[in-house]
Each structure stands twice: as C-alpha cells, then as structure tokens.
Motif scaffolding. Structure first.
Motif, PDB file in Angstrom:
ATOM      1  N   LYS A 133       0.851  -1.229   0.052  1.00  0.00           N
ATOM      2  CA  LYS A 133       0.141   0.156  -0.048  1.00  0.00           C
ATOM      3  C   LYS A 133       0.863   1.211   0.022  1.00  0.00           C
ATOM      4  O   LYS A 133       0.499   2.354  -0.533  1.00  0.00           O
ATOM      5  CB  LYS A 133      -1.065   0.023   1.196  1.00  0.00           C
ATOM      6  CG  LYS A 133      -1.968  -0.823   1.065  1.00  0.00           C
ATOM      7  CD  LYS A 133      -2.878  -0.717   0.237  1.00  0.00           C
ATOM      8  CE  LYS A 133      -4.323  -1.883   0.196  1.00  0.00           C
ATOM      9  NZ  LYS A 133      -5.326  -1.740  -0.923  1.00  0.00           N
ATOM     10  N   TYR A 134       2.109   0.958   0.861  1.00  0.00           N
ATOM     11  CA  TYR A 134       2.560   2.354   0.711  1.00  0.00           C
ATOM     12  C   TYR A 134       3.288   2.966  -0.531  1.00  0.00           C
ATOM     13  O   TYR A 134       3.464   3.655  -0.989  1.00  0.00           O
ATOM     14  CB  TYR A 134       4.062   2.175   2.132  1.00  0.00           C
ATOM     15  CG  TYR A 134       4.930   3.232   1.832  1.00  0.00           C
ATOM     16  CD1 TYR A 134       4.585   4.325   2.642  1.00  0.00           C
ATOM     17  CD2 TYR A 134       6.136   3.035   1.259  1.00  0.00           C
ATOM     18  CE1 TYR A 134       5.576   5.417   2.444  1.00  0.00           C
ATOM     19  CE2 TYR A 134       7.178   3.971   1.393  1.00  0.00           C
ATOM     20  CZ  TYR A 134       6.962   5.334   1.870  1.00  0.00           C
ATOM     21  OH  TYR A 134       7.759   6.181   2.010  1.00  0.00           O
ATOM     22  N   ASN A 135       3.999   1.391  -1.097  1.00  0.00           N
ATOM     23  CA  ASN A 135       4.653   1.681  -2.424  1.00  0.00           C
ATOM     24  C   ASN A 135       3.554   2.160  -3.539  1.00  0.00           C
ATOM     25  O   ASN A 135       3.919   2.743  -4.587  1.00  0.00           O
ATOM     26  CB  ASN A 135       5.182   0.435  -2.856  1.00  0.00           C
ATOM     27  CG  ASN A 135       6.534   0.015  -2.242  1.00  0.00           C
ATOM     28  OD1 ASN A 135       7.165   0.696  -1.731  1.00  0.00           O
ATOM     29  ND2 ASN A 135       6.583  -1.356  -2.005  1.00  0.00           N
ATOM     30  N   VAL A 175       3.345   6.048  -3.065  1.00  0.00           N
ATOM     31  CA  VAL A 175       4.550   6.617  -3.398  1.00  0.00           C
ATOM     32  C   VAL A 175       4.597   6.923  -4.891  1.00  0.00           C
ATOM     33  O   VAL A 175       5.191   8.110  -5.062  1.00  0.00           O
ATOM     34  CB  VAL A 175       5.699   6.138  -2.570  1.00  0.00           C
ATOM     35  CG1 VAL A 175       6.958   6.747  -3.171  1.00  0.00           C
ATOM     36  CG2 VAL A 175       5.446   6.064  -1.062  1.00  0.00           C
TER      37      VAL A 175
END
Length: 93
Positions: A87-89, A92
């Motif tokens: 989810k973070y990637n 970003v």
C-alpha cells in the motif's frame, strides 16, 4: 464586375436555403422512438442491483468480530508487513 450577377446568385442561394428548411420541417413531423435491446435492459438491471447492494458484507464482518472477541483471530505479521509495504509503495508511485 457585375453587381446584378451577384444579386441573382444570392437570390438563388437564399431560395434553396428556404426550400431546405421547409423540407426539414415536413420530415420532422414524425414521432421519435427509442428501442432498448434486451442486452441493454439486462445491463440496466445489473447496474441497479450493484447500486442497491451494500458495500459492507455484514455476514463477513460478524464472523470476524466473533473471531476477534473469542481470541481465535491471528494475524501473520509477515503478511501484514507485506500488505502494508504494498500500500505504501502504491501511494508513493
């Protein structure tokens, strides 16, 4: 340059334009009609069913709440970390 010839051409042009408008008016006296295919009707029914459906699956939520309350719900930390990083990637990029 002859002005009379220009006037004659302009008169002919205006006469043709008037006739086209009159022909269009005669043709448009009919009634408009719309026909929807059976596939189109099925699509509309499916679209309405999806719109009416709840976004929350109450049966699944109740099952998970029950497992949490009883202490039988275990989360694998590696799976959790991997999903968190995915989810973070995605955010970003």
């Amino acid at each position: 340059m002859r002005v009379e010839a220009y006037n004659q051409v302009a008169q002919l042009y205006n006469r043709e334009k008037t006739q086209k408008v009159q022909n269009t008016k005669q043709m448009s006296t009919g009634r408009d009609e719309v026909q929807i295919s059976s596939m189109g009707r099925d699509y509309q029914i499916a679209k309405q069913a999806v719109a009416d459906a709840s976004d929350i699956r109450e049966d699944r939520v109740a099952q998970l709440k029950e497992r949490l309350d009883s202490g039988n719900y275990n989360v694998d930390m590696n799976d959790f970390a991997n999903k968190l990083l995915e989810k973070y990637n995605a955010l970003v990029k």
